[in-house]
Design an enzyme around this catalytic site. Structure first.
Site, PDB file in Angstrom:
ATOM      1  N   LYS A  99       0.843  -1.201   0.000  1.00  0.00           N
ATOM      2  CA  LYS A  99       0.000   0.000   0.000  1.00  0.00           C
ATOM      3  C   LYS A  99       0.877   1.249   0.000  1.00  0.00           C
ATOM      4  O   LYS A  99       1.653   1.467   0.928  1.00  0.00           O
ATOM      5  CB  LYS A  99      -0.919  -0.005   1.227  1.00  0.00           C
ATOM      6  CG  LYS A  99      -1.718   1.291   1.422  1.00  0.00           C
ATOM      7  CD  LYS A  99      -2.660   1.210   2.633  1.00  0.00           C
ATOM      8  CE  LYS A  99      -3.318   2.565   2.922  1.00  0.00           C
ATOM      9  NZ  LYS A  99      -4.199   2.537   4.104  1.00  0.00           N
ATOM     10  N   ASP A 105      -2.682  10.176   3.719  1.00  0.00           N
ATOM     11  CA  ASP A 105      -4.087   9.776   3.863  1.00  0.00           C
ATOM     12  C   ASP A 105      -4.822  10.799   4.724  1.00  0.00           C
ATOM     13  O   ASP A 105      -4.772  10.751   5.956  1.00  0.00           O
ATOM     14  CB  ASP A 105      -4.155   8.376   4.494  1.00  0.00           C
ATOM     15  CG  ASP A 105      -5.597   7.878   4.618  1.00  0.00           C
ATOM     16  OD1 ASP A 105      -6.503   8.514   4.032  1.00  0.00           O
ATOM     17  OD2 ASP A 105      -5.799   6.840   5.281  1.00  0.00           O
ATOM     18  N   LYS A 147     -10.343  12.847   8.005  1.00  0.00           N
ATOM     19  CA  LYS A 147      -9.900  12.415   9.332  1.00  0.00           C
ATOM     20  C   LYS A 147      -9.886  13.611  10.291  1.00  0.00           C
ATOM     21  O   LYS A 147      -9.707  14.741   9.859  1.00  0.00           O
ATOM     22  CB  LYS A 147      -8.467  11.864   9.247  1.00  0.00           C
ATOM     23  CG  LYS A 147      -8.353  10.497   8.606  1.00  0.00           C
ATOM     24  CD  LYS A 147      -6.922   9.992   8.632  1.00  0.00           C
ATOM     25  CE  LYS A 147      -6.782   8.629   8.002  1.00  0.00           C
ATOM     26  NZ  LYS A 147      -7.490   7.550   8.727  1.00  0.00           N
ATOM     27  N   ASP A 202       1.486   6.227   5.693  1.00  0.00           N
ATOM     28  CA  ASP A 202       0.519   5.291   5.095  1.00  0.00           C
ATOM     29  C   ASP A 202       1.068   4.634   3.820  1.00  0.00           C
ATOM     30  O   ASP A 202       0.364   3.877   3.168  1.00  0.00           O
ATOM     31  CB  ASP A 202      -0.803   6.025   4.807  1.00  0.00           C
ATOM     32  CG  ASP A 202      -2.017   5.124   4.955  1.00  0.00           C
ATOM     33  OD1 ASP A 202      -1.894   4.058   5.587  1.00  0.00           O
ATOM     34  OD2 ASP A 202      -3.091   5.495   4.422  1.00  0.00           O
ATOM     35  N   ASP A 236     -12.284   7.092   3.480  1.00  0.00           N
ATOM     36  CA  ASP A 236     -11.108   6.819   4.307  1.00  0.00           C
ATOM     37  C   ASP A 236     -10.735   5.330   4.295  1.00  0.00           C
ATOM     38  O   ASP A 236      -9.671   4.954   4.783  1.00  0.00           O
ATOM     39  CB  ASP A 236     -11.356   7.299   5.742  1.00  0.00           C
ATOM     40  CG  ASP A 236     -10.074   7.460   6.541  1.00  0.00           C
ATOM     41  OD1 ASP A 236      -8.982   7.416   5.931  1.00  0.00           O
ATOM     42  OD2 ASP A 236     -10.175   7.651   7.771  1.00  0.00           O
ATOM     43  N   GLU A 275      -9.527   3.641   1.944  1.00  0.00           N
ATOM     44  CA  GLU A 275      -8.957   3.744   0.606  1.00  0.00           C
ATOM     45  C   GLU A 275      -7.919   2.674   0.310  1.00  0.00           C
ATOM     46  O   GLU A 275      -7.712   2.307  -0.842  1.00  0.00           O
ATOM     47  CB  GLU A 275      -8.357   5.140   0.405  1.00  0.00           C
ATOM     48  CG  GLU A 275      -6.920   5.325   0.902  1.00  0.00           C
ATOM     49  CD  GLU A 275      -6.764   5.177   2.413  1.00  0.00           C
ATOM     50  OE1 GLU A 275      -7.779   5.280   3.128  1.00  0.00           O
ATOM     51  OE2 GLU A 275      -5.633   4.927   2.874  1.00  0.00           O
ATOM     52  N   ARG A 291      -7.856  -0.525   0.864  1.00  0.00           N
ATOM     53  CA  ARG A 291      -8.423  -1.737   0.254  1.00  0.00           C
ATOM     54  C   ARG A 291      -8.800  -1.500  -1.196  1.00  0.00           C
ATOM     55  O   ARG A 291      -8.815  -2.438  -2.003  1.00  0.00           O
ATOM     56  CB  ARG A 291      -9.614  -2.212   1.094  1.00  0.00           C
ATOM     57  CG  ARG A 291     -10.721  -1.211   1.213  1.00  0.00           C
ATOM     58  CD  ARG A 291     -11.698  -1.528   2.330  1.00  0.00           C
ATOM     59  NE  ARG A 291     -11.181  -1.177   3.655  1.00  0.00           N
ATOM     60  CZ  ARG A 291     -11.847  -1.353   4.790  1.00  0.00           C
ATOM     61  NH1 ARG A 291     -13.067  -1.883   4.771  1.00  0.00           N
ATOM     62  NH2 ARG A 291     -11.309  -1.010   5.938  1.00  0.00           N
TER      63      ARG A 291
HETATM   64  N1  BES Z   1      -4.419   4.361   6.909  1.00  0.00           N
HETATM   65  C1  BES Z   1      -5.611   4.116   7.638  1.00  0.00           C
HETATM   66  C2  BES Z   1      -5.412   3.096   8.754  1.00  0.00           C
HETATM   67  C3  BES Z   1      -4.648   3.570   9.960  1.00  0.00           C
HETATM   68  C4  BES Z   1      -5.221   4.461  10.846  1.00  0.00           C
HETATM   69  C5  BES Z   1      -3.405   3.068  10.221  1.00  0.00           C
HETATM   70  C6  BES Z   1      -4.522   4.854  11.963  1.00  0.00           C
HETATM   71  C7  BES Z   1      -2.711   3.439  11.357  1.00  0.00           C
HETATM   72  C8  BES Z   1      -3.273   4.347  12.224  1.00  0.00           C
HETATM   73  C9  BES Z   1      -6.705   3.584   6.727  1.00  0.00           C
HETATM   74  O1  BES Z   1      -6.699   4.076   5.439  1.00  0.00           O
HETATM   75  C10 BES Z   1      -8.012   3.973   7.336  1.00  0.00           C
HETATM   76  O2  BES Z   1      -8.273   5.139   7.398  1.00  0.00           O
HETATM   77  N2  BES Z   1      -8.796   2.988   7.777  1.00  0.00           N
HETATM   78  C11 BES Z   1     -10.045   3.232   8.381  1.00  0.00           C
HETATM   79  C12 BES Z   1     -11.046   2.262   7.807  1.00  0.00           C
HETATM   80  C13 BES Z   1     -12.474   2.560   8.158  1.00  0.00           C
HETATM   81  C14 BES Z   1     -12.892   3.889   7.546  1.00  0.00           C
HETATM   82  C15 BES Z   1     -13.363   1.455   7.668  1.00  0.00           C
HETATM   83  C16 BES Z   1      -9.897   3.031   9.880  1.00  0.00           C
HETATM   84  O3  BES Z   1      -9.129   2.142  10.285  1.00  0.00           O
HETATM   85  O4  BES Z   1     -10.478   3.782  10.641  1.00  0.00           O
HETATM   86 ZN    ZN Z   2      -4.864   4.686   4.705  1.00  0.00          ZN
HETATM   87 MN    MN Z   3      -7.793   5.897   5.272  1.00  0.00          MN
END
Ligand code: BES
Ligand code: ZN
Ligand code: MN
Length: 491
Positions: free
Chosen positions: A262, A267, A274, A285, A344, A346, A348
């Site tokens: 990834k 992000d 966020k 990220d 968010d 993204e 996947r």
């Molecule tokens: N990059 C983030 C995941 C992340 C968040 C990694 C904080 C490390 C610390 C990812 O893109 C994300 O935002 N995931 C969301 C998914 C949700 C919206 C279904 C998450 O984990 O909140």
């Molecule tokens: Zn992310």
């Molecule tokens: Mn995200």
């Protein structure tokens, strides 16, 4: 830093600093021999309570009163009977902390000398730990700050252990070089480490190595491939996306291992923005991409007889007038339509298309590496990478690599039912579902883009970087992936 094997009598080994273990059972190994040459000086330090066998404790003795070393660094190693690679690594970590800001330019470690530890892994772990501790990211500091003065590091070994230790040093150095690359890419700010910057890093790797070839695809080419899921993430960004395809050819025509990383270089969450706290950390990220590039760098250096291909979708996730909206439906390269309920989620989306693309190499297996979910951090903290796979043989191989490399993974569930909450009335699948079990829900989304090919997903959200005062990329999971690749059986 330069690593080498040092053989011969500990008491007559000339060095700036002899790093010696203190065990609970009493003096052993090199500490015992040097103590004898110094008229019992080490024993007296232990008896007086200045040196201790307690794990983590250290005593730097300048002007060592005997033997051929200028200084001693006495390192608490606990019970000799319990010394393993993990203990060795933490003892070396403590030793490096003790040598920080000291004048020592050259040292020899006797921590594994004369023990039952496998000399190959002991040397490898020594190089990885010492190099990791010496790492600094100061390329953007105006006055270069003083790091460690240590320039040469010896690993004591004799007899049959010499050859194995040399091999361990070579492998440890390649792993450390790969980790440094991954850490530098991760630590660079998002206005420097853009998708094009990641592409340039891949090109630089391939330019220096005969067995590495790179292909960089631009937005137009990504469009031609029909990667509507990947493209939906980059829509809000001014910075152009890249699809990086880096091949390592070390074994003729045998099927490669595919590594998908990834590469979100920042992000923001997109329209599903966020909150501001710690948003700067979303520059990390792209650590999946960085870990994959670091792993490919190690392959290029070690030239093992395997094939591998890295597929790295790289872009920013930004809000904007052209950005993807919650509710938008896009068509992925696989043909599946996706309703984007949360912009968010993204990672996947870009990985779904990368997994589809990876299939064209007929890989023997696919691993994806991603800072995918906050839920994985909630589940596992900052200790283990989350491992998701339905393939027990692949899980076993990764768990074995985890144990050997000390770069650990923890197997997590991946039942089909975790995908149930991704059902939608409007498209084939939604990109976001239940918050509960979110790491497994994300993995279940990815699973829909893989066929019968053995596949494992590594969620490195908790381990790719550290926060707060030691903020910075860790270089994980480079040690895990390199160990896995070096121990692949025949395809
Ligand atoms: N990059 C983030 C995941 C992340 C968040 C990694 C904080 C490390 C610390 C990812 O893109 C994300 O935002 N995931 C969301 C998914 C949700 C919206 C279904 C998450 O984990 O909140
Ligand atoms: Zn992310
Ligand atoms: Mn995200």
């Amino acid at each position: 830093m330069d690593f080498s094997v040092r053989s011969g009598e500990p008491a007559s080994q000339r060095t700036g600093c002899a790093v010696l273990p203190i065990f609970e059972e009493g003096l052993r190994g090199a500490a015992k021999e040097i103590d004898a040459a110094a008229g019992g000086a080490i024993k007296r330090l232990v008896r007086a309570g200045d040196a201790s066998s307690k794990p983590g404790s250290t005593l730097l003795v300048p002007q060592a009163p005997g033997g051929a070393a200028d200084r001693w660094l006495l390192v608490g190693c606990g019970k000799a009977a319990q010394l393993d690679m993990k203990r060795l690594a933490s003892a070396l970590g403590a030793a490096m902390t003790a040598l920080k800001d000291k004048g020592v330019k050259e040292a020899v470690s006797y921590l594994a000398w004369g023990t039952d530890l496998d000399p190959y892994y002991a040397a490898r772990v020594t190089v990885e730990t010492v190099r990791s501790a010496a790492y600094r990211f100061d390329e953007l500091k105006s006055d270069e700050r003083s790091g460690s003065k240590l320039r040469r590091f010896g690993i004591a070994a004799d007899g049959d252990a010499v050859r194995e230790s040399r091999r361990g040093i070579a492998h440890g150095t390649a792993i450390a070089n790969g980790m440094d690359l991954a850490r530098n890419l991760g630590n660079r700010p998002p206005n420097v480490c853009t998708p094009s910057h990641l592409a340039a890093a891949a090109e630089e790797l391939a330019a220096g190595r005969e067995k590495l070839d790179v292909e960089i695809l631009t937005e137009r080419e990504i469009e031609k491939l029909g990667m509507g899921a990947f493209l939906s993430v980059t829509r809000g960004a001014e910075e152009p996306p890249r699809l990086i395809v880096l091949r390592y050819r070390g074994a003729g025509k045998s099927p490669p291992v595919a590594l998908c990383g990834k590469g979100i270089t920042f992000d923001t969450g997109g329209i599903s923005l966020k909150p501001p706290a710690k948003m700067d950390e979303m520059k990390f990220d792209m650590c999946g991409a960085a870990g994959v590039l670091g792993t490919m760098a190690a392959l290029g250096e070690l030239e093992p007889e395997i094939n591998a291909v890295a597929v790295i979708p790289a872009c920013e996730n930004m809000p904007g007038g052209r950005a993807t909206r919650p509710g938008d439906i896009v068509k992925s390269m696989s043909g599946k339509t996706i309703e984007i309920l949360n912009t968010d989620a993204e990672g996947r989306l870009i990985l779904g298309d990368a997994l589809t693309y990876a299939k064209r190499f007929d890989p023997r297996c696919i691993l994806d590496v991603a800072t995918l979910t906050g839920a994985c951090v909630v589940a596992l903290g900052h200790l283990h990478t989350g491992l998701f796979t339905k393939d027990d043989a692949l899980a076993e191989a990764l768990l074995a690599a985890s144990a050997r490399s000390l770069d650990t993974v923890w197997r997590m569930p991946l039942d089909d039912e975790y995908g149930d909450s991704l059902k939608t009335n409007f498209a084939d699948i939604a990109n976001s579902g239940s918050r509960d079990g979110g790491a497994s829900v994300a993995a279940a989304f990815l699973a829909k883009f893989v066929d019968a090919t053995p596949w494992a997903h590594l969620d490195i959200a908790g381990v790719a970087w550290r926060g707060e005062s030691s903020k910075g990329a860790t270089g994980r999971p480079v040690p895990l992936l390199v160990d896995f690749l070096l121990n692949l059986g025949p395809a």
